[in-house]
Motif scaffolding. Structure first.
Motif, PDB file in Angstrom:
ATOM      1  N   GLU A  54      27.037 -36.352  85.480  1.00 17.70           N
ATOM      2  CA  GLU A  54      26.137 -37.316  86.106  1.00 17.70           C
ATOM      3  C   GLU A  54      26.221 -38.674  85.409  1.00 17.70           C
ATOM      4  O   GLU A  54      26.209 -39.721  86.066  1.00 17.70           O
ATOM      5  CB  GLU A  54      24.702 -36.790  86.066  1.00 17.70           C
ATOM      6  N   GLU A  90      29.413 -40.300  86.601  1.00 12.62           N
ATOM      7  CA  GLU A  90      29.240 -40.823  87.957  1.00 12.62           C
ATOM      8  C   GLU A  90      28.453 -42.121  87.942  1.00 12.62           C
ATOM      9  O   GLU A  90      28.820 -43.083  88.623  1.00 12.62           O
ATOM     10  CB  GLU A  90      28.532 -39.796  88.840  1.00 12.62           C
ATOM     11  N   ASP A  91      27.372 -42.158  87.170  1.00 18.37           N
ATOM     12  CA  ASP A  91      26.561 -43.375  87.057  1.00 18.37           C
ATOM     13  C   ASP A  91      27.389 -44.535  86.516  1.00 18.37           C
ATOM     14  O   ASP A  91      27.284 -45.661  86.996  1.00 18.37           O
ATOM     15  CB  ASP A  91      25.344 -43.150  86.158  1.00 18.37           C
ATOM     16  N   LEU A 144      30.650 -44.928  86.702  1.00 20.81           N
ATOM     17  CA  LEU A 144      31.630 -45.337  87.706  1.00 20.81           C
ATOM     18  C   LEU A 144      30.990 -46.202  88.781  1.00 20.81           C
ATOM     19  O   LEU A 144      31.597 -47.155  89.273  1.00 20.81           O
ATOM     20  CB  LEU A 144      32.292 -44.115  88.336  1.00 20.81           C
ATOM     21  N   GLU A 145      29.754 -45.894  89.154  1.00 21.08           N
ATOM     22  CA  GLU A 145      29.053 -46.620  90.206  1.00 21.08           C
ATOM     23  C   GLU A 145      28.466 -47.948  89.730  1.00 21.08           C
ATOM     24  O   GLU A 145      28.476 -48.925  90.467  1.00 21.08           O
ATOM     25  CB  GLU A 145      27.927 -45.765  90.782  1.00 21.08           C
ATOM     26  N   SER A 146      27.946 -47.982  88.526  1.00 22.84           N
ATOM     27  CA  SER A 146      27.154 -49.135  88.103  1.00 22.84           C
ATOM     28  C   SER A 146      27.931 -50.221  87.348  1.00 22.84           C
ATOM     29  O   SER A 146      27.430 -51.327  87.204  1.00 22.84           O
ATOM     30  CB  SER A 146      25.981 -48.669  87.240  1.00 22.84           C
ATOM     31  N   ARG A 147      29.107 -49.900  86.857  1.00 19.41           N
ATOM     32  CA  ARG A 147      29.867 -50.918  86.138  1.00 19.41           C
ATOM     33  C   ARG A 147      31.354 -50.717  86.379  1.00 19.41           C
ATOM     34  O   ARG A 147      31.779 -49.702  86.896  1.00 19.41           O
ATOM     35  CB  ARG A 147      29.541 -50.904  84.646  1.00 19.41           C
ATOM     36  N   ASP A 148      32.112 -51.698  86.005  1.00 22.58           N
ATOM     37  CA  ASP A 148      33.560 -51.651  86.193  1.00 22.58           C
ATOM     38  C   ASP A 148      34.158 -50.736  85.128  1.00 22.58           C
ATOM     39  O   ASP A 148      34.639 -51.183  84.095  1.00 22.58           O
ATOM     40  CB  ASP A 148      34.132 -53.065  86.075  1.00 22.58           C
ATOM     41  N   LYS A 183      36.689 -47.446  84.319  1.00 18.89           N
ATOM     42  CA  LYS A 183      37.763 -46.565  84.755  1.00 18.89           C
ATOM     43  C   LYS A 183      38.201 -45.743  83.553  1.00 18.89           C
ATOM     44  O   LYS A 183      38.958 -46.221  82.708  1.00 18.89           O
ATOM     45  CB  LYS A 183      38.924 -47.380  85.308  1.00 18.89           C
TER      46      LYS A 183
END
Length: 87
Positions: A26, A29-30, A32-36, A38
């Protein structure tokens, strides 16, 4: 991404997980979604390995603490020590 930058990102993920007390997946995932963000193979290996071996790492750290216990360590210090011992 340099090894130093990857290590910093691994620390951030492990620290976020320790503070939020969420499953590591989780937190990933957070991130990956909230900041750049990789994650590379090194980050995945270090973060996964550190979480997988937390009990063993804590045992090693505890054995080497002088006049301290794991409970007395700040979350920041504990995450840094876990990461360092894992590496």
């Amino acid at each position: 991404m340099t090894r130093s930058e990857a290590r910093e990102q691994a620390f951030i993920l492990l620290f976020e997980q320790a503070i939020q007390d969420k499953p590591l997946e989780e937190v990933l995932e957070d991130a990956l979604e909230s900041r750049d963000f990789k994650p590379n193979d090194y980050i995945r290996q270090v973060v996964g390995g550190t979480k997988e071996q937390t009990e063993k790492l804590d045992e090693i750290i505890s054995e080497n603490l002088k006049g301290w216990s794991l409970r007395r360590l700040s979350k920041t210090t504990l995450v840094i020590l876990r990461l360092a011992v894992y590496e």
